[in-house]
Design an enzyme around this catalytic site. Structure first.
Site, PDB file in Angstrom:
ATOM      1  N   CYS A 133       0.811  -1.223   0.000  1.00 32.55           N
ATOM      2  CA  CYS A 133       0.000   0.000   0.000  1.00 32.55           C
ATOM      3  C   CYS A 133       0.843   1.271   0.000  1.00 32.55           C
ATOM      4  O   CYS A 133       0.324   2.360  -0.274  1.00 32.55           O
ATOM      5  CB  CYS A 133      -0.941   0.012   1.204  1.00 32.55           C
ATOM      6  SG  CYS A 133      -2.050  -1.406   1.272  1.00 32.55           S
ATOM      7  N   HIS A 258      -3.627   6.928   3.147  1.00 30.86           N
ATOM      8  CA  HIS A 258      -4.000   5.657   2.528  1.00 30.86           C
ATOM      9  C   HIS A 258      -5.414   5.286   2.944  1.00 30.86           C
ATOM     10  O   HIS A 258      -5.753   5.273   4.132  1.00 30.86           O
ATOM     11  CB  HIS A 258      -3.016   4.572   2.944  1.00 30.86           C
ATOM     12  CG  HIS A 258      -3.458   3.188   2.613  1.00 30.86           C
ATOM     13  ND1 HIS A 258      -3.919   2.834   1.367  1.00 30.86           N
ATOM     14  CD2 HIS A 258      -3.500   2.066   3.376  1.00 30.86           C
ATOM     15  CE1 HIS A 258      -4.232   1.550   1.370  1.00 30.86           C
ATOM     16  NE2 HIS A 258      -3.993   1.069   2.578  1.00 30.86           N
ATOM     17  N   ASN A 288     -10.506  -0.573   0.379  1.00 29.94           N
ATOM     18  CA  ASN A 288      -9.048  -0.463   0.382  1.00 29.94           C
ATOM     19  C   ASN A 288      -8.521  -0.957  -0.957  1.00 29.94           C
ATOM     20  O   ASN A 288      -8.543  -2.147  -1.241  1.00 29.94           O
ATOM     21  CB  ASN A 288      -8.474  -1.298   1.534  1.00 29.94           C
ATOM     22  CG  ASN A 288      -6.967  -1.217   1.641  1.00 29.94           C
ATOM     23  OD1 ASN A 288      -6.275  -0.789   0.723  1.00 29.94           O
ATOM     24  ND2 ASN A 288      -6.448  -1.653   2.778  1.00 29.94           N
TER      25      ASN A 288
END
Length: 338
Positions: A133, A258, A288
């Site tokens: 990520c 994020h 996500n």
């Protein structure tokens, strides 16, 4: 010169090195999302909870999932093409294509050469960037370095993942509702409306807390530990970056963390005492999206008119991912343009 004489060669003069450097900036964004939308109801039924249980715990109401036969490269190509169009750049002038991903369609070849070839960027160097990520921030560091050193003039940086459709265990309560698919892209070049400032990155070896192994090939995660580590490290990396840039949090127009889940985004916001409108939050409809989350949020924030429009505006990016890995980056609007 004989090899033994190399040790006697004078070192480069630091001021001359600095004088050759250029400021790298972003001149166009693009994004791509699968058309298939998966709400909470079917996931909740499978794992034996109510849909609102998912929303309350994650802030996620829906996520996009790639259709059968739709791969990471397809999304990356679409996002990359849109970014190039937004920048008004012919693909043949792209010097490097970097794809930040943990879910390339094949082990070999990597996604980047496939994407570059499909876009017509045939003269570009191309490689994938890992770091889960945090991959887009790592790619931002690499792409900016290529431009600032003069080794590239234009870089297409894409963050994309299909963890939702490819690596999610639909029976695992910890992860079944979290991940969505998508890709976001940015074109980097000297100058531009958004200059790339400092980037800070860090790692800490934690292999068995958030991972995908080759045998099982699904995401496994210890959610509580990941939550605490993510909030702590994103806060710390942001504070380190602000100190490096000699800025305070009040100088930041928008924070893009994020988009892991709503609780993490809110916790980062609360650590800095920010009002909700100063923090991007698109996780409710996207889930996500791993390496895609920051470039997707940037593209969406631009569409929504949330990026700075005056000189001296700042956007703070921060991420946390498997590894553990984490980082932060600064975008500054206005100022140097070449």
């Amino acid at each position: 010169m004989h090899p033994s004489d190399l040790a006697l060669a004078p070192a480069p003069v630091a001021p001359r090195i600095r004088s050759r450097l250029r400021t790298a900036g972003i001149i166009g964004f693009g994004r791509a999302l699968p058309t298939n939308v998966v709400g909470n109801a079917p996931i909740a039924e499978r794992i034996g909870v109510e849909p609102h249980w998912i929303t309350k715990r994650t802030g996620i109401s829906a996520r996009r999932r790639a259709a059968e036969g739709e791969g990471l490269s397809d999304l990356a190509i679409e996002a990359g093409r849109k970014a190039l169009d937004a920048a008004g750049l012919n693909p043949s002038y792209v010097d490097a294509v970097l794809v930040a991903t943990s879910s390339a369609d094949d082990l070999v070849p990597q996604a980047a050469p496939i994407v570059a070839g499909a876009l017509g960027a045939d003269r570009a160097m191309a490689w994938d960037v890992g770091l889960a990520c945090t991959g887009f921030l790592a790619g931002l560091q690499q792409g900016a370095a290529l431009i600032e050193s003069g080794r590239a003039n234009t870089v297409l940086l894409i963050g994309g993942d299909v963890l939702g459709s490819r690596y999610t265990d639909d029976d695992d309560r910890q992860t079944a509702a979290l991940f969505g698919d998508g890709a976001g892209a940015a074109v980097l070049a000297p100058g531009g409306p958004a200059s790339i400032g400092p980037v800070v990155l860090g790692v800490n070896s934690q292999r068995d807390v958030l991972y995908i192994d080759r045998t099982e090939q699904v995401v496994r995660m210890e959610g509580r530990l990941v939550y605490q580590e993510a909030v702590d490290h994103m806060e710390r990396s942001c504070r380190d970056l602000l100190q490096l840039a000699e800025l305070g949090i009040d100088d930041i127009d928008l924070v893009i963390a994020h988009q892991a889940n709503g609780r993490i985004i809110n916790a980062v916001r609360e650590r800095f005492g920010l009002e909700p409108d100063r923090v991007a939050d698109y996780v409710a409809d996207l889930g996500n999206t791993s390496a895609a989350s920051i470039p997707l949020a940037l593209a969406l924030a631009e569409d929504d008119g949330r990026l700075p429009t005056t000189d001296g505006g700042h956007v703070l990016l921060t991420a946390f991912g498997a590894g553990f890995s984490w980082g932060a980056a600064l975008l500054t609007y206005g100022g140097e343009t070449s």
